[in-house]
Design a protein around this motif. Structure first.
Motif, PDB file in Angstrom:
ATOM      1  N   VAL A 156       0.843  -1.196   0.000  1.00 48.13           N
ATOM      2  CA  VAL A 156       0.000   0.000   0.000  1.00 48.13           C
ATOM      3  C   VAL A 156       0.879   1.247   0.000  1.00 48.13           C
ATOM      4  N   PHE A 157       1.916   1.240   0.846  1.00 47.35           N
ATOM      5  CA  PHE A 157       2.829   2.388   0.838  1.00 47.35           C
ATOM      6  C   PHE A 157       3.499   2.541  -0.516  1.00 47.35           C
ATOM      7  N   MET A 158       3.924   1.439  -1.108  1.00 50.63           N
ATOM      8  CA  MET A 158       4.621   1.513  -2.391  1.00 50.63           C
ATOM      9  C   MET A 158       3.694   1.914  -3.530  1.00 50.63           C
ATOM     10  N   ALA A 159       2.386   1.736  -3.370  1.00 51.99           N
ATOM     11  CA  ALA A 159       1.455   2.222  -4.387  1.00 51.99           C
ATOM     12  C   ALA A 159       1.579   3.727  -4.533  1.00 51.99           C
ATOM     13  N   GLY A 160       1.788   4.406  -3.418  1.00 47.92           N
ATOM     14  CA  GLY A 160       2.055   5.840  -3.462  1.00 47.92           C
ATOM     15  C   GLY A 160       3.470   6.109  -3.921  1.00 47.92           C
ATOM     16  N   GLY A 161       4.418   5.364  -3.361  1.00 45.32           N
ATOM     17  CA  GLY A 161       5.816   5.504  -3.754  1.00 45.32           C
ATOM     18  C   GLY A 161       6.288   6.938  -3.660  1.00 45.32           C
ATOM     19  N   CYS A 162       7.079   7.357  -4.626  1.00 44.42           N
ATOM     20  CA  CYS A 162       7.567   8.735  -4.621  1.00 44.42           C
ATOM     21  C   CYS A 162       6.470   9.720  -4.992  1.00 44.42           C
ATOM     22  N   GLY A 163       5.393   9.220  -5.629  1.00 48.61           N
ATOM     23  CA  GLY A 163       4.307  10.107  -6.022  1.00 48.61           C
ATOM     24  C   GLY A 163       3.605  10.745  -4.841  1.00 48.61           C
ATOM     25  N   LEU A 164       3.492  10.019  -3.725  1.00 45.92           N
ATOM     26  CA  LEU A 164       2.747  10.557  -2.585  1.00 45.92           C
ATOM     27  C   LEU A 164       3.469  11.720  -1.901  1.00 45.92           C
ATOM     28  N   PRO A 165       4.748  11.593  -1.503  1.00 44.16           N
ATOM     29  CA  PRO A 165       5.412  12.765  -0.920  1.00 44.16           C
ATOM     30  C   PRO A 165       5.550  13.918  -1.901  1.00 44.16           C
ATOM     31  N   THR A 166       5.718  13.612  -3.185  1.00 46.16           N
ATOM     32  CA  THR A 166       5.772  14.676  -4.186  1.00 46.16           C
ATOM     33  C   THR A 166       4.439  15.407  -4.257  1.00 46.16           C
ATOM     34  N   ALA A 167       3.342  14.646  -4.268  1.00 40.10           N
ATOM     35  CA  ALA A 167       2.016  15.257  -4.289  1.00 40.10           C
ATOM     36  C   ALA A 167       1.749  16.033  -3.009  1.00 40.10           C
ATOM     37  N   LEU A 168       2.193  15.508  -1.883  1.00 37.45           N
ATOM     38  CA  LEU A 168       2.015  16.222  -0.619  1.00 37.45           C
ATOM     39  C   LEU A 168       2.713  17.567  -0.662  1.00 37.45           C
ATOM     40  N   HIS A 169       3.916  17.583  -1.211  1.00 37.95           N
ATOM     41  CA  HIS A 169       4.653  18.837  -1.364  1.00 37.95           C
ATOM     42  C   HIS A 169       3.870  19.801  -2.262  1.00 37.95           C
ATOM     43  N   ALA A 170       3.324  19.299  -3.375  1.00 37.58           N
ATOM     44  CA  ALA A 170       2.584  20.149  -4.299  1.00 37.58           C
ATOM     45  C   ALA A 170       1.320  20.705  -3.662  1.00 37.58           C
ATOM     46  N   VAL A 304       2.331  31.640  -9.412  1.00 34.26           N
ATOM     47  CA  VAL A 304       2.886  30.434 -10.027  1.00 34.26           C
ATOM     48  C   VAL A 304       4.019  29.943  -9.144  1.00 34.26           C
ATOM     49  N   ARG A 305       3.933  28.691  -8.708  1.00 36.99           N
ATOM     50  CA  ARG A 305       4.908  28.143  -7.767  1.00 36.99           C
ATOM     51  C   ARG A 305       5.504  26.849  -8.313  1.00 36.99           C
ATOM     52  N   GLY A 306       6.810  26.805  -8.418  1.00 41.70           N
ATOM     53  CA  GLY A 306       7.494  25.564  -8.755  1.00 41.70           C
ATOM     54  C   GLY A 306       7.535  24.649  -7.544  1.00 41.70           C
ATOM     55  N   CYS A 307       7.695  23.367  -7.810  1.00 43.37           N
ATOM     56  CA  CYS A 307       7.728  22.373  -6.726  1.00 43.37           C
ATOM     57  C   CYS A 307       8.709  21.282  -7.130  1.00 43.37           C
ATOM     58  N   TRP A 308       9.850  21.235  -6.456  1.00 40.71           N
ATOM     59  CA  TRP A 308      10.920  20.313  -6.845  1.00 40.71           C
ATOM     60  C   TRP A 308      11.197  19.313  -5.721  1.00 40.71           C
ATOM     61  N   GLY A 309      10.951  18.037  -6.003  1.00 40.81           N
ATOM     62  CA  GLY A 309      11.348  16.974  -5.096  1.00 40.81           C
ATOM     63  C   GLY A 309      10.581  16.975  -3.788  1.00 40.81           C
ATOM     64  N   TYR A 316       7.883  11.636   5.722  1.00 40.48           N
ATOM     65  CA  TYR A 316       7.339  11.258   7.035  1.00 40.48           C
ATOM     66  C   TYR A 316       5.827  11.493   7.072  1.00 40.48           C
ATOM     67  N   ARG A 317       5.387  12.660   6.605  1.00 40.64           N
ATOM     68  CA  ARG A 317       3.960  12.965   6.620  1.00 40.64           C
ATOM     69  C   ARG A 317       3.193  12.075   5.641  1.00 40.64           C
ATOM     70  N   ALA A 318       3.823  11.696   4.545  1.00 41.63           N
ATOM     71  CA  ALA A 318       3.183  10.787   3.599  1.00 41.63           C
ATOM     72  C   ALA A 318       2.932   9.431   4.242  1.00 41.63           C
ATOM     73  N   VAL A 319       3.916   8.918   4.981  1.00 50.48           N
ATOM     74  CA  VAL A 319       3.746   7.636   5.672  1.00 50.48           C
ATOM     75  C   VAL A 319       2.618   7.730   6.689  1.00 50.48           C
ATOM     76  N   ARG A 320       2.616   8.793   7.489  1.00 43.05           N
ATOM     77  CA  ARG A 320       1.600   8.955   8.522  1.00 43.05           C
ATOM     78  C   ARG A 320       0.205   9.116   7.905  1.00 43.05           C
ATOM     79  N   THR A 321       0.125   9.881   6.839  1.00 43.63           N
ATOM     80  CA  THR A 321      -1.168  10.105   6.190  1.00 43.63           C
ATOM     81  C   THR A 321      -1.696   8.825   5.571  1.00 43.63           C
ATOM     82  N   MET A 322      -0.827   8.089   4.887  1.00 40.11           N
ATOM     83  CA  MET A 322      -1.288   6.862   4.259  1.00 40.11           C
ATOM     84  C   MET A 322      -1.673   5.818   5.301  1.00 40.11           C
ATOM     85  N   ALA A 323      -0.955   5.762   6.417  1.00 36.17           N
ATOM     86  CA  ALA A 323      -1.308   4.821   7.479  1.00 36.17           C
ATOM     87  C   ALA A 323      -2.704   5.126   8.017  1.00 36.17           C
TER      88      ALA A 323
END
Length: 368
Positions: A156-170, A304-309, A316-323
């Motif tokens: 389940v965590f890997m379904a989000g993978g890098c996409g989830l923390p990136t999306a959280l940042h965005a 207009v806001r850039g969002c890198w990485g 950490y917040r992605a893990v907590r949110t997905m849990a």
């Protein structure tokens, strides 16, 4: 005993399997048995040499989950708890952020630190098992480790993978709040995760623009109220549909998660006057676009806001949110490809052709 890993020797060549020696751990290091590592758009870019500064040969795989096999010394996770054998963990792929430079200390933008190294991207295979497409992963001293809560299965965590923390940042960059209308351009992992997180952040209406149809169907299960297929509707039609759905104003916040340069100009025009436009999808250079600075930017008073990485806080917040929301959203529906090490070439091809939303490399066999 030897350890098998997939290696990209140079751009545009097939991945190969290589044998590595079992590493001798230095104090503060951890050895993981890899449970799963993701295949994402970054890996496709790496395969074709589209990212600068990559020290080929490399072991790909920058977001992974593993089981702790060996710990040397007193190693603790980001909450200060000791890391022990048998635990299931993930880790921040960014390593060696210096904490001393102007970007780290003044700008508070560690993703721009010139000293940063990234597992699976900027570490060479000659430096060791520093990528996830391997039976083992060596976590060097100083790597930030996060334990997966019992409520969060590894897949389940890997379904989000890098996409989830990136999306959280965005989503954070967009300052989404209660009652907002949010347009998400793109229905890949970042786009789908952005839809879920925008809903959790209080958005009252979410419009997804992308394709193909099966991805838009998943977008609806993640909370999109309206989906617009780019293959069926021209940019002019998409503009009218968004305006019709927003009282003629446009979106309060638009998140570009496509990687297509033309989507940037379109996204600016889909956003209401005095709204916010976040560009997160332009991870590699696909070319330039033009816009009218008066009509598209200044007169609309557009932010207009850039969002890198992403940084440790995002992961950490992605893990907590997905849990917390592991059962609320159909995360596993994003996984439609599971590959052993021997089929890494097929995994890359499926990702490049967008046949998979999220493909996983399973170096030690199927998930239990």
């Amino acid at each position: 005993m030897s350890i098998r890993a997939v290696v990209l020797t140079e751009p545009d060549t097939p991945p190969v399997l290589r044998a590595f020696e079992v590493p001798v751990l230095e104090d503060g290091a951890v050895l993981l048995e890899t449970i799963a590592s993701e295949v994402c758009g970054t890996d496709v870019h790496l395969h074709h040499g589209h990212l600068s500064g990559v020290p080929y040969p490399i072991i790909p795989g920058h977001v992974s989950v593993g089981r702790v096999l060996q710990v040397k010394g007193d190693v603790r996770d980001v909450e200060g708890a000791a890391i022990t054998k048998g635990e299931i963990v993930t880790f921040l792929d960014v390593h060696r952020t210096c904490g001393r430079c102007w970007y780290c200390q003044v700008a508070k933008a560690s993703t721009r630190c010139p000293e940063r190294r990234v597992y699976g991207i900027t570490y060479s295979a000659n430096e060791g098992l520093l990528g996830g497409w391997s039976e083992r992963i060596l976590l060097l001293p100083g790597v930030h480790i996060i334990k997966l809560p019992p409520s969060l299965p590894a897949d389940v965590f890997m379904a989000g993978g890098c996409g989830l923390p990136t999306a959280l940042h965005a989503v954070q960059r967009g300052d989404i709040t209660f009652g907002d209308t949010v347009v998400v351009q793109g229905a890949g992992p970042v786009g789908l995760c952005s839809i879920a997180l925008a809903q959790l952040q209080g958005a009252s209406q979410i419009i997804a623009i992308g394709g193909p149809p099966h991805r838009l169907a998943i977008a609806r299960t993640f909370g999109a109220d309206l989906t617009i297929d780019i293959a069926e509707h021209s940019p002019e039609e998409r503009f009218r549909m968004v305006r019709d759905a927003t009282g003629g104003r446009g979106a309060d916040v638009t998140i570009e998660a496509t990687g297509v340069p033309a989507a940037v100009t379109e996204g600016m025009r889909l956003t209401r006057d005095a709204g916010t436009f976040v560009v997160v999808g332009q991870y590699t250079d696909h070319g330039t676009v033009s816009f009218n600075p008066h009509l598209d930017l200044n007169r609309p008073h557009l932010q207009v806001r850039g969002c890198w990485g992403s940084d440790l806080g995002h992961v950490y917040r992605a893990v907590r949110t997905m849990a917390r929301h592991a059962e609320r959203f159909p995360w596993r529906s994003m996984i439609n490809g599971r590959y052993p090490l021997e089929q890494a070439d097929q995994a890359l091809l499926a990702a490049e052709r967008q046949e998979s939303i999220k493909a996983l490399i399973l170096p030690n066999g199927p998930l239990a």
